[in-house]
Design a protein around this motif. Structure first.
Motif, PDB file in Angstrom:
ATOM      1  N   ASN B 328      30.335 -17.330  66.779  1.00 12.20           N
ATOM      2  CA  ASN B 328      30.986 -16.879  65.429  1.00 12.20           C
ATOM      3  C   ASN B 328      30.205 -17.902  64.515  1.00 12.20           C
ATOM      4  O   ASN B 328      29.489 -18.873  64.796  1.00 12.20           O
ATOM      5  CB  ASN B 328      32.469 -17.084  65.282  1.00 12.20           C
ATOM      6  CG  ASN B 328      32.948 -18.379  65.543  1.00 12.20           C
ATOM      7  OD1 ASN B 328      32.178 -19.156  65.988  1.00 12.20           O
ATOM      8  ND2 ASN B 328      34.123 -18.704  65.167  1.00 12.20           N
ATOM      9  N   GLU B 329      30.565 -17.782  63.455  1.00 10.68           N
ATOM     10  CA  GLU B 329      29.884 -18.519  62.099  1.00 10.68           C
ATOM     11  C   GLU B 329      30.256 -19.944  62.109  1.00 10.68           C
ATOM     12  O   GLU B 329      29.288 -20.877  62.059  1.00 10.68           O
ATOM     13  CB  GLU B 329      30.495 -18.305  60.741  1.00 10.68           C
ATOM     14  CG  GLU B 329      30.066 -16.763  59.983  1.00 10.68           C
ATOM     15  CD  GLU B 329      28.829 -16.960  59.958  1.00 10.68           C
ATOM     16  OE1 GLU B 329      28.189 -18.218  59.654  1.00 10.68           O
ATOM     17  OE2 GLU B 329      27.945 -15.971  60.125  1.00 10.68           O
ATOM     18  N   ARG B 337      22.335 -23.709  63.149  1.00  7.46           N
ATOM     19  CA  ARG B 337      21.282 -22.527  63.836  1.00  7.46           C
ATOM     20  C   ARG B 337      21.577 -21.228  62.885  1.00  7.46           C
ATOM     21  O   ARG B 337      22.710 -20.932  62.764  1.00  7.46           O
ATOM     22  CB  ARG B 337      21.358 -22.318  65.130  1.00  7.46           C
ATOM     23  CG  ARG B 337      20.718 -23.656  66.137  1.00  7.46           C
ATOM     24  CD  ARG B 337      21.008 -23.390  67.401  1.00  7.46           C
ATOM     25  NE  ARG B 337      19.931 -24.420  68.017  1.00  7.46           N
ATOM     26  CZ  ARG B 337      18.942 -23.931  68.390  1.00  7.46           C
ATOM     27  NH1 ARG B 337      18.050 -22.925  68.135  1.00  7.46           N
ATOM     28  NH2 ARG B 337      17.991 -25.137  68.950  1.00  7.46           N
ATOM     29  N   MET B 338      20.779 -20.255  63.211  1.00  7.31           N
ATOM     30  CA  MET B 338      20.915 -18.924  62.674  1.00  7.31           C
ATOM     31  C   MET B 338      21.106 -18.195  63.799  1.00  7.31           C
ATOM     32  O   MET B 338      20.901 -18.381  65.003  1.00  7.31           O
ATOM     33  CB  MET B 338      19.422 -18.306  62.114  1.00  7.31           C
ATOM     34  CG  MET B 338      18.969 -19.180  60.962  1.00  7.31           C
ATOM     35  SD  MET B 338      19.781 -19.201  59.564  1.00  7.31           S
ATOM     36  CE  MET B 338      19.577 -17.532  59.067  1.00  7.31           C
ATOM     37  N   GLU B 340      20.226 -15.306  64.828  1.00  9.22           N
ATOM     38  CA  GLU B 340      18.990 -14.495  65.722  1.00  9.22           C
ATOM     39  C   GLU B 340      18.284 -15.599  66.508  1.00  9.22           C
ATOM     40  O   GLU B 340      17.730 -15.301  67.421  1.00  9.22           O
ATOM     41  CB  GLU B 340      18.061 -13.808  64.892  1.00  9.22           C
ATOM     42  CG  GLU B 340      17.737 -14.747  63.536  1.00  9.22           C
ATOM     43  CD  GLU B 340      18.539 -14.549  62.421  1.00  9.22           C
ATOM     44  OE1 GLU B 340      19.889 -14.336  62.525  1.00  9.22           O
ATOM     45  OE2 GLU B 340      18.183 -14.802  61.155  1.00  9.22           O
ATOM     46  N   ASP B 341      18.306 -17.052  66.032  1.00  9.86           N
ATOM     47  CA  ASP B 341      17.793 -17.971  67.101  1.00  9.86           C
ATOM     48  C   ASP B 341      18.708 -18.541  68.233  1.00  9.86           C
ATOM     49  O   ASP B 341      18.233 -19.237  68.988  1.00  9.86           O
ATOM     50  CB  ASP B 341      17.542 -19.235  66.180  1.00  9.86           C
ATOM     51  CG  ASP B 341      16.600 -18.658  64.993  1.00  9.86           C
ATOM     52  OD1 ASP B 341      15.874 -17.942  65.001  1.00  9.86           O
ATOM     53  OD2 ASP B 341      16.712 -19.636  63.870  1.00  9.86           O
ATOM     54  N   SER B 342      19.907 -18.080  68.188  1.00 11.25           N
ATOM     55  CA  SER B 342      20.985 -18.432  69.252  1.00 11.25           C
ATOM     56  C   SER B 342      21.368 -17.579  70.212  1.00 11.25           C
ATOM     57  O   SER B 342      21.409 -17.938  71.472  1.00 11.25           O
ATOM     58  CB  SER B 342      22.109 -18.936  68.436  1.00 11.25           C
ATOM     59  OG  SER B 342      21.608 -19.760  67.138  1.00 11.25           O
ATOM     60  N   ILE B 343      21.641 -16.284  69.734  1.00 10.40           N
ATOM     61  CA  ILE B 343      21.947 -15.339  70.789  1.00 10.40           C
ATOM     62  C   ILE B 343      21.025 -14.966  71.855  1.00 10.40           C
ATOM     63  O   ILE B 343      20.051 -14.842  71.762  1.00 10.40           O
ATOM     64  CB  ILE B 343      22.184 -14.112  70.047  1.00 10.40           C
ATOM     65  CG1 ILE B 343      23.451 -14.199  69.143  1.00 10.40           C
ATOM     66  CG2 ILE B 343      22.932 -12.748  71.169  1.00 10.40           C
ATOM     67  CD1 ILE B 343      24.866 -14.900  69.542  1.00 10.40           C
ATOM     68  N   GLY B 344      21.384 -14.932  73.058  1.00  7.76           N
ATOM     69  CA  GLY B 344      20.562 -14.695  74.256  1.00  7.76           C
ATOM     70  C   GLY B 344      20.018 -16.120  74.831  1.00  7.76           C
ATOM     71  O   GLY B 344      19.336 -16.003  75.668  1.00  7.76           O
ATOM     72  N   LEU B 350      19.561 -24.617  73.287  1.00  9.31           N
ATOM     73  CA  LEU B 350      20.322 -24.850  72.023  1.00  9.31           C
ATOM     74  C   LEU B 350      20.644 -26.361  71.906  1.00  9.31           C
ATOM     75  O   LEU B 350      21.490 -26.577  71.137  1.00  9.31           O
ATOM     76  CB  LEU B 350      21.729 -23.912  72.184  1.00  9.31           C
ATOM     77  CG  LEU B 350      21.500 -22.356  72.070  1.00  9.31           C
ATOM     78  CD1 LEU B 350      22.829 -21.777  72.483  1.00  9.31           C
ATOM     79  CD2 LEU B 350      20.928 -22.039  70.848  1.00  9.31           C
ATOM     80  N   GLY B 351      20.139 -27.141  72.661  1.00 11.67           N
ATOM     81  CA  GLY B 351      20.071 -28.581  72.454  1.00 11.67           C
ATOM     82  C   GLY B 351      21.389 -29.215  73.164  1.00 11.67           C
ATOM     83  O   GLY B 351      21.406 -30.505  72.678  1.00 11.67           O
ATOM     84  N   TYR B 352      21.990 -28.687  73.877  1.00  7.78           N
ATOM     85  CA  TYR B 352      22.936 -29.379  74.733  1.00  7.78           C
ATOM     86  C   TYR B 352      22.148 -30.199  75.821  1.00  7.78           C
ATOM     87  O   TYR B 352      21.199 -30.022  76.195  1.00  7.78           O
ATOM     88  CB  TYR B 352      23.782 -28.320  75.475  1.00  7.78           C
ATOM     89  CG  TYR B 352      24.734 -27.573  74.694  1.00  7.78           C
ATOM     90  CD1 TYR B 352      24.304 -26.637  73.689  1.00  7.78           C
ATOM     91  CD2 TYR B 352      26.125 -27.896  74.850  1.00  7.78           C
ATOM     92  CE1 TYR B 352      25.235 -26.093  72.972  1.00  7.78           C
ATOM     93  CE2 TYR B 352      27.077 -27.007  74.196  1.00  7.78           C
ATOM     94  CZ  TYR B 352      26.657 -25.970  73.084  1.00  7.78           C
ATOM     95  OH  TYR B 352      27.444 -25.370  72.500  1.00  7.78           O
ATOM     96  N   GLU B 353      22.619 -31.524  75.890  1.00 12.43           N
ATOM     97  CA  GLU B 353      22.387 -32.471  76.888  1.00 12.43           C
ATOM     98  C   GLU B 353      22.418 -31.825  78.301  1.00 12.43           C
ATOM     99  O   GLU B 353      23.333 -31.179  78.476  1.00 12.43           O
ATOM    100  CB  GLU B 353      22.829 -33.564  76.715  1.00 12.43           C
ATOM    101  CG  GLU B 353      22.624 -34.649  75.281  1.00 12.43           C
ATOM    102  CD  GLU B 353      23.245 -35.852  75.385  1.00 12.43           C
ATOM    103  OE1 GLU B 353      22.937 -36.618  76.317  1.00 12.43           O
ATOM    104  OE2 GLU B 353      23.741 -36.226  74.160  1.00 12.43           O
ATOM    105  N   PRO B 354      21.673 -32.164  79.313  1.00 14.20           N
ATOM    106  CA  PRO B 354      21.656 -31.479  80.372  1.00 14.20           C
ATOM    107  C   PRO B 354      22.891 -31.714  81.202  1.00 14.20           C
ATOM    108  O   PRO B 354      23.434 -30.978  82.092  1.00 14.20           O
ATOM    109  CB  PRO B 354      20.483 -32.411  81.266  1.00 14.20           C
ATOM    110  CG  PRO B 354      19.436 -32.504  80.245  1.00 14.20           C
ATOM    111  CD  PRO B 354      20.518 -32.943  78.909  1.00 14.20           C
TER     112      PRO B 354
END
Lengths: 123, 773
Positions: B328-329, B337-338, B340-344, B350-354
């Motif tokens: 969601n927003e 992020r946008m 379309e750059d995030s879904i899937g 997405l930049g989460y640490e390992p």
């Protein structure tokens, strides 16, 4: 005023100034005034003086005015004599009821009220 | 054998049957040798053998059977052929003789021919009795003398035709039945009037009509409400012959007692007969439920979209490969992020640490395995707000087979709550530390009045352990004589929310009861709702003893003072009596002296009252009295002593009041004399009385010097006086204190409103029935 002549008022009061004052006023009204500074022999006093009215201070040695009035009112020989409480105590009305005193006179008193009350209650 | 009948022309030809004819030894039959056959038989046999139509001849009295090649198949295999050739009819057809005999007799006796179409004549052939249908004619054959000697049957077997047409009929019936019972609504409409020819059950149910009221009538007579929607469509099909397909057409229909819009899928087929369009076949399916369900789903979807898109909480979904399928927003904003750059994408992308991605993946595994939600807290860098603390919950989405098909999550930013909790914890710790180091007793209570915290001082003082206090209650410390009143005052504070203020004795560790002043104030939240109570108890034993001594002293002293006052007052009055009436100056002095003595007496009286209030010994003489009369008398008396002011009384009360008449009068006197005293430049003071419901209201108003706001609360304090004018106005303010006590004792209220320079108004209210006796 003339018919007050010969009527006797017995005053119980331990303060000399008050006694003198009352005696002055009542004598001018032609009453006979007897005074006592203590109250424990109240029955004997009455027996010997045969007053027409008793004025009883409340803070008076030895037994206090309240007790003394109760003695008067509890004795068939003396209970018909009118008794007025005579005090600066604010609860005088209450004490009056409690002791079966006939009435009361507050200290300080208004001269007219004083005389009128005496006249009202005296036998 | 062929040679045998070679010279008989009428036995020539005839195919296979010709052979049989020629092979037959006719002399052994009823017909006799062909030589003896009459001409009519010869001619008929000649025709019969050479005809391609199936023919059968019964001849003479025996009704000898003769037939040709074309007839043979009717006899089937392994049946009567060829044995019945030349056999008498009765022997050849025993199984149907009862049918044939009357027919033959009819022809023979009446000389008439007749024919039958598709008549069932079961015959024994192919090894069994078969149902065979015939179309045949029976004609008489005359002999040379003109008598009917034979019956010629020319026949066609129509079994196949009959069976075929019956099959067609059956299939037609089956079709009609099928149509009748079809789950879709079907109706046939005829002509431009759209007369209903038939309608199946489904259709009738759809429009909530019976067959009798619907069929045979023009469509729009029965369903006028659909005319607007469908008339033009039907017309178009009828005129163009092009079928019309409708999808989810909304049609208003009155059914089950109410008119509503229903949705239909339908087809209008042109009904063609003889190249002309004579009507319309209507096939309808009610899809209302489907349409409504879809609408509901769409609506729900919009709703959920709106909710999830606009909430500050993070809402998202993972597929089983830990990839985000929804965000969601709020989540996109957190990521910065946008969509379309995030879904899937997976968490690492997405930049989460390992460690973080790993942790969530294991949690998702667990949710899938257990089919149960999982909850946790984690910090994460928000794109705009920096590191924040989050509370999250992952929940399985379980499909109809009971399998987890996705995992949804919601996450809430709890940084502020966490901070507040920490702050609270810290401040609580500070509070406890502070409280425990105080010599005063400090305690707290919940909103119901249950004490739930005591500082160390309470335990030190009482010598009790915390367990003893928490188990047996704090009341055990309080002097038994003070307990009832203590509970009453405390519960009153809890129920009204007013501050708690109470003096009571606590048992010290050595067993001695000592006076305490306890005070508690409610802690309120931003809405003003009470959260808890914080109380303190301070030992006031020394003060209490001093105060008692002082009150005792006042009591004795004021009584003592009254003695000289009594004599002074009486002598003054006696002096007045002696004064010459003309000596105005002397009279004035005496009068003023008297007034001073009276005032002195009042002051002593008030002082005594105060000391009695302190000792709890102020007596009340309760009666039921006329309140209005009391006010009038009081106003009258005060007016007599005031030459400067006029007292203006307004309003009236007709209720009787239960209370101490003298004490209430004392209050009114106090308020009126104050009003006069503090408005030296005015000429009027005002008193108003009225009653509302069961309350009496009294107000006393002056237009004098007024009281500053900060002093207003203190005017009812003992010994307070109006400081601003200390020089100008003498006198102790104990009158108001006494008044306050008196009104309170009557369960009433006394308060003041004032403005500096404008004057003051004092109010008191009294309940008419106040429970006093």
């Amino acid at each position: 005023m003339e018919n007050n002549r010969g009527k006797c008022i017995l005053i119980y009061e331990d303060n000399q100034e008050i006694l003198i004052l009352c005696k002055t006023i009542l004598t001018r009204k032609h009453y006979r005034v007897e005074t006592r500074l203590r109250c424990e022999n109240v029955i004997n006093d009455i027996d010997s003086v045969q007053p027409d009215l008793v004025l009883m201070d409340l803070w008076i040695p030895e037994i206090g005015g309240e007790k003394a009035v109760s003695l008067i009112k509890g004795n068939p020989a003396t209970r018909d004599i009118p008794v007025l409480l005579f005090s600066a105590n604010a609860d005088i009305k209450e004490i009056c009821k409690r002791t079966n005193a006939n009435g009361y006179l507050e200290k300080p008193f208004d001269l007219k009220t004083f005389i009128a009350t005496i006249e009202e209650y005296i036998k | 054998m062929c040679k045998k009948y070679a010279n008989f022309y009428f036995l020539q030809g005839g195919g296979e049957m010709g052979e049989f004819f020629r092979a037959t030894d006719w002399s052994k039959t009823a017909l006799g040798h062909p030589e003896s056959w009459p001409q009519s038989l010869r001619t008929t046999v000649g025709i019969l053998l050479n005809s391609k139509s199936p023919m059968f001849l019964w001849w003479s009295d025996e009704l000898t059977c003769l037939y040709n090649d074309a007839y043979r198949p009717s006899l089937g295999k392994d049946g009567k052929h060829p044995s019945i050739l030349g056999m008498p009819g009765k022997e050849a057809w025993p199984e149907i003789w009862h049918i044939i005999d009357p027919l033959i007799s009819k022809v023979v006796e009446q000389g008439e021919s007749f024919w039958y179409e598709d008549l069932l004549v079961p015959i024994l052939r192919n090894g069994r009795l078969e149902d065979v249908y015939w179309t045949f004619s029976y004609s008489p054959v005359h002999n040379d003398t003109g008598n009917v000697t034979g019956v010629l049957v020319i026949c066609t077997e129509t079994t196949e035709k009959v069976i075929t047409s019956r099959k067609i009929e059956e299939s037609d019936q089956r079709f009609r039945n099928t149509m009748k019972q079809a789950p879709v609504g079907i109706t046939i409409l005829r002509g431009p009037q759209y007369i209903v020819e038939m309608a199946n059950d489904a259709y009738l149910q759809l429009i909530d009509k019976t067959e009798t009221e619907f069929t045979g009538n023009p469509l729009f007579d029965t369903l006028p409400e659909v005319e607007e929607t469908v008339h033009s469509l039907l017309d178009s099909v009828l005129s163009t012959g092009i079928a019309y397909h409708g999808n989810e057409l909304p049609v208003p229909i009155k059914r089950y007692g109410k008119r509503d819009i229903f949705h239909f899928d339908f087809i209008y087929y042109p009904l063609k007969e003889g190249g002309k369009i004579t009507g319309v076949i209507v096939v309808v399916t009610d899809v209302t439920e489907k349409v409504e369900t879809r609408k509901k789903i769409e609506e729900d979807k919009r709703l959920y979209e709106t909710i999830t898109q606009n909430t500050p909480d993070l809402i998202y979904a993972f597929d089983l490969n830990y990839r985000f399928t929804y965000a969601n927003e709020a989540l996109l904003k957190m990521w910065g992020r946008m969509r379309e750059d995030s879904i899937g994408k997976g968490m690492l992308e997405l930049g989460y640490e390992p460690w973080h991605a790993e942790m969530h993946e294991r949690e998702i595994d667990q949710v899938i395995a257990t089919k149960k939600s999982i909850r946790g807290e984690v910090s994460f860098p928000h794109a705009l707000m920096g590191i924040r603390m989050y509370d999250y919950i992952f929940t399985p989405v379980i499909n109809e087979k009971g399998e987890v098909e996705a995992v949804t999550g919601t996450t809430r930013d709890i940084s502020d709550i966490k901070n507040a909790q920490n702050e609270l914890k810290k401040s609580e710790e500070q509070f406890r530390l502070l409280a425990d180091s105080m010599p005063q007793h400090i305690w707290t209570s919940d909103t119901d009045g249950n004490l739930n915290y005591f500082n160390q001082s309470v335990f030190d003082y009482s010598g009790l352990t915390p367990e003893q206090v928490y188990k047996d209650g704090w009341l055990q410390i309080v002097h038994p004589d003070d307990r009832d009143k203590n509970i009453e005052v405390w519960l009153n504070a809890i129920s009204t929310g007013n501050d708690f203020l109470f003096e009571h004795r606590f048992r010290r560790h050595d067993g001695e009861y000592r006076w305490q002043l306890s005070r508690a104030i409610p802690q309120r939240d931003s809405n003003g709702k009470i959260q808890m109570w914080v109380g303190t108890s301070t030992e006031i034993q020394e003060q209490k003893i001093r105060e008692e001594k002082k009150d005792e002293f006042i009591s004795i002293a004021s009584h003592e003072m009254k003695t000289p006052l009594t004599t002074a007052k009486a002598y003054l009055q006696m002096l007045e009596l002696l004064l010459d009436e003309d000596n105005e100056e002397a009279n004035l002095y005496a009068k003023k002296a008297s007034q001073s003595v009276n005032r002195l007496n009042e002051l002593i009286g008030e002082l005594l009252d105060v000391s009695k209030i302190q000792l709890g010994k102020l007596n009340y003489n309760i009666t039921t009295f006329d309140f209005n009369d009391m006010i009038d008398t009081t106003v009258e008396n005060i007016q007599l002593t005031s030459t400067t002011h006029t007292i203006v009384k307004t309003g009236k009360v007709d209720k009787k009041v239960t209370g101490d008449r003298d004490r209430l009068q004392q209050v009114v006197i106090n308020l009126l004399t104050n009003a006069i005293k503090y408005s030296p430049h005015s000429e009027k003071v005002y008193i108003n009385v009225d009653q509302k419901l069961d309350k009496i209201n009294v107000s006393v108003k002056d237009t004098g010097i007024g009281i500053a706001q900060h002093s207003l609360d203190k005017v009812f304090d003992k010994y307070h006086r109006v400081e601003e004018h200390a020089v100008q106005f003498q006198g102790l303010g104990i009158g108001l204190f006494v008044s306050y006590e008196i009104i309170q004792r009557h369960h009433g209220k006394l308060w003041a409103e004032s403005e500096l320079g404008e004057g003051s108004t004092f109010y008191f209210t009294l309940p008419v029935t106040n429970g006093l006796q």
